[in-house]
Design a protein around this motif. Structure first.
Motif, short mmCIF file in Angstrom:
data_model
loop_
_atom_site.label_atom_id
_atom_site.label_comp_id
_atom_site.label_asym_id
_atom_site.label_seq_id
_atom_site.Cartn_x
_atom_site.Cartn_y
_atom_site.Cartn_z
N MET A 1 0.94 -1.14 0.10
CA MET A 1 -0.15 0.04 0.07
C MET A 1 0.78 1.14 0.02
O MET A 1 1.88 1.32 0.62
N GLY A 2 0.31 2.35 -0.58
CA GLY A 2 1.17 3.43 -0.82
C GLY A 2 0.48 4.85 -0.85
O GLY A 2 -0.70 4.69 -1.15
N TRP A 3 1.16 5.77 -0.73
CA TRP A 3 0.69 7.16 -0.99
C TRP A 3 1.47 7.62 -2.16
O TRP A 3 2.67 7.84 -1.97
N TYR A 4 0.66 8.59 -2.91
CA TYR A 4 1.45 9.30 -3.92
C TYR A 4 0.75 10.58 -3.79
O TYR A 4 -0.37 10.87 -3.21
N ARG A 5 1.51 11.56 -4.49
CA ARG A 5 0.60 12.77 -4.47
C ARG A 5 1.09 13.53 -6.02
O ARG A 5 2.11 13.07 -6.69
N GLN A 6 0.34 14.62 -6.25
CA GLN A 6 0.32 15.11 -7.34
C GLN A 6 -0.08 16.64 -7.13
O GLN A 6 -1.22 16.91 -7.10
N ALA A 7 1.02 17.55 -7.57
CA ALA A 7 0.63 19.19 -7.44
C ALA A 7 0.32 19.50 -8.90
O ALA A 7 0.44 18.91 -9.75
N PRO A 8 -0.24 20.63 -8.97
CA PRO A 8 -0.65 21.15 -10.25
C PRO A 8 0.62 21.14 -11.16
O PRO A 8 1.89 21.61 -10.76
N GLU A 9 0.31 20.99 -12.32
CA GLU A 9 1.36 20.80 -13.58
C GLU A 9 2.76 19.90 -13.18
O GLU A 9 3.58 20.12 -13.88
N LYS A 10 2.45 18.74 -12.25
CA LYS A 10 3.51 18.32 -11.82
C LYS A 10 3.19 16.66 -11.99
O LYS A 10 2.01 16.34 -12.10
N GLN A 11 4.20 15.88 -12.15
CA GLN A 11 3.81 14.27 -12.29
C GLN A 11 3.45 14.03 -11.09
O GLN A 11 3.87 14.38 -9.97
N ARG A 12 2.75 12.75 -10.94
CA ARG A 12 2.25 12.06 -9.53
C ARG A 12 3.70 11.38 -9.32
O ARG A 12 4.42 10.94 -10.05
N GLU A 13 3.92 11.51 -8.01
CA GLU A 13 5.24 10.89 -7.25
C GLU A 13 4.99 10.17 -6.19
O GLU A 13 3.81 10.55 -5.35
N LEU A 14 5.64 9.06 -5.79
CA LEU A 14 5.78 8.31 -4.72
C LEU A 14 6.04 9.28 -3.61
O LEU A 14 6.73 9.73 -3.49
N LEU B 1 4.54 20.22 8.15
CA LEU B 1 4.05 20.28 6.72
C LEU B 1 4.63 21.56 6.26
O LEU B 1 4.82 22.51 7.04
N LYS B 2 4.85 21.68 4.88
CA LYS B 2 5.50 22.92 4.25
C LYS B 2 4.54 23.08 3.11
O LYS B 2 3.81 22.04 2.60
N PRO B 3 4.57 24.40 2.61
CA PRO B 3 3.66 24.63 1.51
C PRO B 3 4.00 23.73 0.18
O PRO B 3 3.11 23.45 -0.47
N GLY B 4 5.23 23.23 0.30
CA GLY B 4 5.72 22.49 -0.96
C GLY B 4 4.92 21.13 -0.86
O GLY B 4 5.00 20.25 -2.04
N ASP B 5 4.36 20.73 0.14
CA ASP B 5 3.50 19.50 0.34
C ASP B 5 2.12 19.46 -0.14
O ASP B 5 1.54 18.53 -0.21
N THR B 6 1.89 20.57 -0.49
CA THR B 6 0.40 21.04 -1.05
C THR B 6 0.38 19.85 -2.33
O THR B 6 0.98 20.29 -3.40
N ALA B 7 -0.64 19.42 -2.45
CA ALA B 7 -0.94 18.52 -3.50
C ALA B 7 -2.20 17.69 -3.25
O ALA B 7 -2.74 17.67 -2.20
N VAL B 8 -2.73 16.95 -4.21
CA VAL B 8 -3.74 15.86 -4.16
C VAL B 8 -2.87 14.62 -3.85
O VAL B 8 -2.13 14.16 -4.53
N TYR B 9 -3.58 13.80 -2.82
CA TYR B 9 -2.74 12.70 -2.30
C TYR B 9 -3.56 11.44 -2.59
O TYR B 9 -4.84 11.42 -2.32
N TYR B 10 -2.93 10.55 -3.38
CA TYR B 10 -3.67 9.19 -3.75
C TYR B 10 -3.30 8.38 -2.98
O TYR B 10 -2.06 8.04 -2.73
N CYS B 11 -4.00 7.27 -2.56
CA CYS B 11 -3.61 5.80 -1.95
C CYS B 11 -3.91 4.90 -3.17
O CYS B 11 -4.57 4.84 -4.13
N ASN B 12 -2.85 4.13 -3.01
CA ASN B 12 -2.64 3.10 -3.95
C ASN B 12 -2.33 1.59 -3.14
O ASN B 12 -1.71 1.60 -2.36
N ALA B 13 -3.22 0.44 -3.78
CA ALA B 13 -3.22 -0.57 -3.11
C ALA B 13 -3.18 -1.70 -4.16
O ALA B 13 -3.88 -1.85 -4.91
#
Length: 121
Positions: free
Chosen positions: A34-47, A85-97
């Motif tokens: 199981m994992g968490w990924y995030r995607q900020a505006p105009e950036k790729q989704r990252e682990l 938390l930092k402003p740079g952590d702002t993103a949509v966070y997605y769970c993957n299983a």
């Protein structure tokens, strides 16, 4: 059918904390990773962080020492505790299983719908 549902996002000031939760339900034989990924505006989704069935973890360098991933196997749930938390952590966070529906099944990857985390400066 399998569902993966996240919760716990929101708005927080820099330096604050949030805890995300992700629950898997449905036809589940076992959950491998199981994992968490995030995607900020105009950036790729990252682990961000991942945890295997034996509890071993992996973190992105940018969150090491601030975020902690842990899981409750009995509840098919994974959590992400986010501190400092930092402003740079702002993103949509997605769970993957990665879920197996049966002993014979090789497993499939399932994604949640995402939860917004916004950190203000």
């Amino acid at each position: 059918q399998v569902q993966v549902v996240e919760s716990g996002g929101g708005l927080v000031q820099a330096g604050g904390s949030l805890r995300l939760s992700c629950a898997a339900s449905g036809s589940i034989f076992s959950i491998k990773a199981m994992g968490w990924y995030r995607q900020a505006p105009e950036k790729q989704r990252e682990l961000v962080a991942a945890i295997s069935s034996d509890g071993s973890t992996n973190y992105a360098d940018s969150v090491k020492g601030r975020f902690t991933i842990f899981r409750d196997n009995g509840k098919n749930t994974v959590y992400l505790q986010m501190n400092s938390l930092k402003p740079g952590d702002t993103a949509v966070y997605y769970c993957n299983a990665h879920i197996k529906g049966s002993w014979f099944d090789s497993g499939d990857s399932y994604w949640g719908q995402g939860t917004q985390v916004t950190v203000s400066s």
